[in-house]
Design an enzyme around this catalytic site. Sequence first.
Site, PDB file in Angstrom:
ATOM      1  N   HIS A  73       0.820  -1.215   0.000  1.00 38.91           N
ATOM      2  CA  HIS A  73       0.000   0.000   0.000  1.00 38.91           C
ATOM      3  C   HIS A  73       0.856   1.268   0.000  1.00 38.91           C
ATOM      4  O   HIS A  73       0.354   2.348  -0.301  1.00 38.91           O
ATOM      5  CB  HIS A  73      -0.899  -0.019   1.242  1.00 38.91           C
ATOM      6  CG  HIS A  73      -2.239   0.609   1.047  1.00 38.91           C
ATOM      7  ND1 HIS A  73      -2.910   0.613  -0.166  1.00 38.91           N
ATOM      8  CD2 HIS A  73      -3.058   1.259   1.920  1.00 38.91           C
ATOM      9  CE1 HIS A  73      -4.079   1.217  -0.020  1.00 38.91           C
ATOM     10  NE2 HIS A  73      -4.198   1.631   1.221  1.00 38.91           N
TER      11      HIS A  73
ATOM     12  N   ASN B 271      -6.429   7.887   4.062  1.00 36.37           N
ATOM     13  CA  ASN B 271      -7.838   8.283   3.933  1.00 36.37           C
ATOM     14  C   ASN B 271      -8.050   9.784   3.759  1.00 36.37           C
ATOM     15  O   ASN B 271      -9.143  10.210   3.390  1.00 36.37           O
ATOM     16  CB  ASN B 271      -8.635   7.815   5.157  1.00 36.37           C
ATOM     17  CG  ASN B 271      -8.735   6.303   5.227  1.00 36.37           C
ATOM     18  OD1 ASN B 271      -8.194   5.604   4.379  1.00 36.37           O
ATOM     19  ND2 ASN B 271      -9.428   5.807   6.223  1.00 36.37           N
TER      20      ASN B 271
ATOM     21  N   ASP C 165      -0.855   2.164  -5.581  1.00 36.90           N
ATOM     22  CA  ASP C 165      -0.914   0.714  -5.743  1.00 36.90           C
ATOM     23  C   ASP C 165      -2.242   0.317  -6.371  1.00 36.90           C
ATOM     24  O   ASP C 165      -3.258   0.972  -6.161  1.00 36.90           O
ATOM     25  CB  ASP C 165      -0.748   0.019  -4.386  1.00 36.90           C
ATOM     26  CG  ASP C 165      -1.792   0.466  -3.367  1.00 36.90           C
ATOM     27  OD1 ASP C 165      -1.783   1.660  -2.996  1.00 36.90           O
ATOM     28  OD2 ASP C 165      -2.633  -0.355  -2.954  1.00 36.90           O
TER      29      ASP C 165
ATOM     30  N   ASN D  45      -8.906   4.024  -0.954  1.00 37.05           N
ATOM     31  CA  ASN D  45      -9.257   5.137  -0.064  1.00 37.05           C
ATOM     32  C   ASN D  45      -8.472   6.414  -0.338  1.00 37.05           C
ATOM     33  O   ASN D  45      -8.993   7.518  -0.167  1.00 37.05           O
ATOM     34  CB  ASN D  45      -9.085   4.723   1.400  1.00 37.05           C
ATOM     35  CG  ASN D  45     -10.147   3.734   1.843  1.00 37.05           C
ATOM     36  OD1 ASN D  45     -11.252   3.728   1.319  1.00 37.05           O
ATOM     37  ND2 ASN D  45      -9.807   2.878   2.791  1.00 37.05           N
TER      38      ASN D  45
END
Length: 206
Positions: free
Chosen positions: A35, A81, A106, A127
């Site tokens: 991530h 986020n 990613d 997100n």
Amino acid sequence: MEGFLFRAKAIFAFDMKFLIVGLGNIGNEYAHTRHNIGFDVVMAFLTKHGAQLKQERLAYMAEVKWKGRIFVCICPTTYMNLSGKAVKYWMDKEKLAIENVLVVVDDLALPLSKIRIRPGGSDAGHNGLKSIQESLGTTDYPKLRFGIGNSFPKGMQSEFVLGKWDKIEEPVVQMKILKCVEVIEAFATIGLTNAMNKFNNVEIQL
């Protein structure tokens, strides 16, 4: 005539500045996970060009000057986020048009062997992209998607995305990171369309 030349120079300078955004989460527990590949790509770009990140508002930031271009590179410190807050702040601060922004992210939908640069596209449940979309009010901003594959058992997506690369994957990941550095350079020098034509069909394997 002088006024026209001044405006022309100003427009040229504007077009030569780019915001390169690596998506990821701050904190050692997230370092070098799938991530966080956006962070790793930006770091590789900065290492190649001899620049270092420093803590600024909402992000770690560094500036690179290369071939007449200025690259404002950020790794948001907002956590994934809220990535959009950092992107919007630095776009406004640097007075950048949306087409001069490149977000490195990613992507589960792409195999590990692929990267893909696009002028837009949905957040696909990511997100970080969702936050950027909300902040900018559009999905139409350039993205460099780094394929991470989807080889995880059902219900284990979060663990896979937040996990470290498998040993067998690491050589390909390192090759792809270097290729992404080339993509960033190409995006700013030959343009998005030419970069797409050059890199989107490349298969990166050992």
